[in-house]
Scaffold this motif. Structure first.
Motif, mmCIF file in Angstrom:
data_model
loop_
_atom_site.group_PDB
_atom_site.id
_atom_site.type_symbol
_atom_site.label_atom_id
_atom_site.label_comp_id
_atom_site.label_asym_id
_atom_site.label_seq_id
_atom_site.Cartn_x
_atom_site.Cartn_y
_atom_site.Cartn_z
ATOM 1 N N LYS A 1 -33.486 -39.673 -99.214
ATOM 2 C CA LYS A 1 -33.884 -38.469 -99.948
ATOM 3 C C LYS A 1 -32.677 -37.541 -99.955
ATOM 4 C CE LYS A 1 -37.740 -36.496 -98.980
ATOM 5 N NZ LYS A 1 -38.878 -35.911 -98.235
ATOM 6 N N HIS B 1 -31.643 -44.085 -104.568
ATOM 7 C CA HIS B 1 -32.138 -42.999 -103.731
ATOM 8 C C HIS B 1 -33.013 -42.054 -104.557
ATOM 9 C CE1 HIS B 1 -29.403 -44.532 -100.776
ATOM 10 N NE2 HIS B 1 -28.357 -44.269 -101.522
ATOM 11 N N THR B 2 -33.695 -41.153 -103.873
ATOM 12 C CA THR B 2 -34.530 -40.156 -104.525
ATOM 13 C C THR B 2 -33.801 -38.821 -104.528
ATOM 14 O OG1 THR B 2 -36.488 -41.297 -103.695
ATOM 15 C CG2 THR B 2 -36.797 -39.062 -104.512
ATOM 16 N N PHE C 1 -33.699 -34.688 -105.336
ATOM 17 C CA PHE C 1 -34.459 -33.445 -105.473
ATOM 18 C C PHE C 1 -33.444 -32.368 -105.835
ATOM 19 C CE2 PHE C 1 -36.736 -36.136 -102.600
ATOM 20 C CZ PHE C 1 -38.072 -35.968 -102.941
ATOM 21 N N ASN D 1 -39.233 -29.163 -95.626
ATOM 22 C CA ASN D 1 -39.267 -30.619 -95.688
ATOM 23 C C ASN D 1 -38.031 -31.162 -94.981
ATOM 24 O OD1 ASN D 1 -39.269 -33.329 -96.281
ATOM 25 N ND2 ASN D 1 -39.582 -33.063 -98.472
ATOM 26 N N PHE E 1 -34.947 -34.789 -95.555
ATOM 27 C CA PHE E 1 -33.770 -35.064 -96.373
ATOM 28 C C PHE E 1 -32.694 -35.757 -95.543
ATOM 29 C CE2 PHE E 1 -35.737 -31.660 -98.873
ATOM 30 C CZ PHE E 1 -35.748 -32.273 -100.118
#
Length: 128
Positions: free
Chosen positions: A3, A26-27, A29, A44, A47
């Motif tokens: 992340k 990968h993700t 944001f 969160n 990461f």
């Protein structure tokens, strides 16, 4: 799959960074500024990497790095700086503040891919 948080206010750089991150599997944001990125990290903690610009509204990249490195929860978070507006002294100071790597803009795909892979592999064993 990692992340990755991208703190960038420029839409073109945002889109390019997201595309590269996602092509690596990968993700991504996106945060439009340092303050939003900091708040995202605080709510969160999952990461694995932060990509951040220096020149951003509300909280710039320098402030973001200083704030994160002042919190032991983020001591090991890899931080890659992306910027077009710094000289060698600035780069040195950013690395001293706690940035893991520096990447000049405009972003170059292979260099960003390499930096992301290196930073993530430094955290956990990677198989290439």
């Amino acid at each position: 799959m990692a992340k990755i948080l991208i703190a960038e206010d420029d839409r073109i750089s945002q889109k390019l960074a997201v595309k590269i991150v996602e092509e690596l599997g990968h993700t991504a944001f996106v945060s439009p500024n340092g303050k939003h990125a900091y708040e995202s990290l605080m709510t969160n903690s999952g990461f694995d990497l932060l990509l951040t610009d220096i020149m951003m509204p509300e909280m710039d990249g320098r402030q973001l790095i200083q704030t994160l490195r002042g919190d032991q929860r983020f001591n090991n978070l890899p931080i890659i700086i992306m910027s077009a507006v710094v000289g060698l002294n600035d780069i040195s100071n950013l690395l001293k503040l706690g940035a893991t790597r520096f990447l000049a803009k405009p972003l170059e795909r292979t260099e960003l891919e390499d930096y992301i892979t290196r930073c993530l592999c430094a955290e956990k064993p990677c198989h290439k």
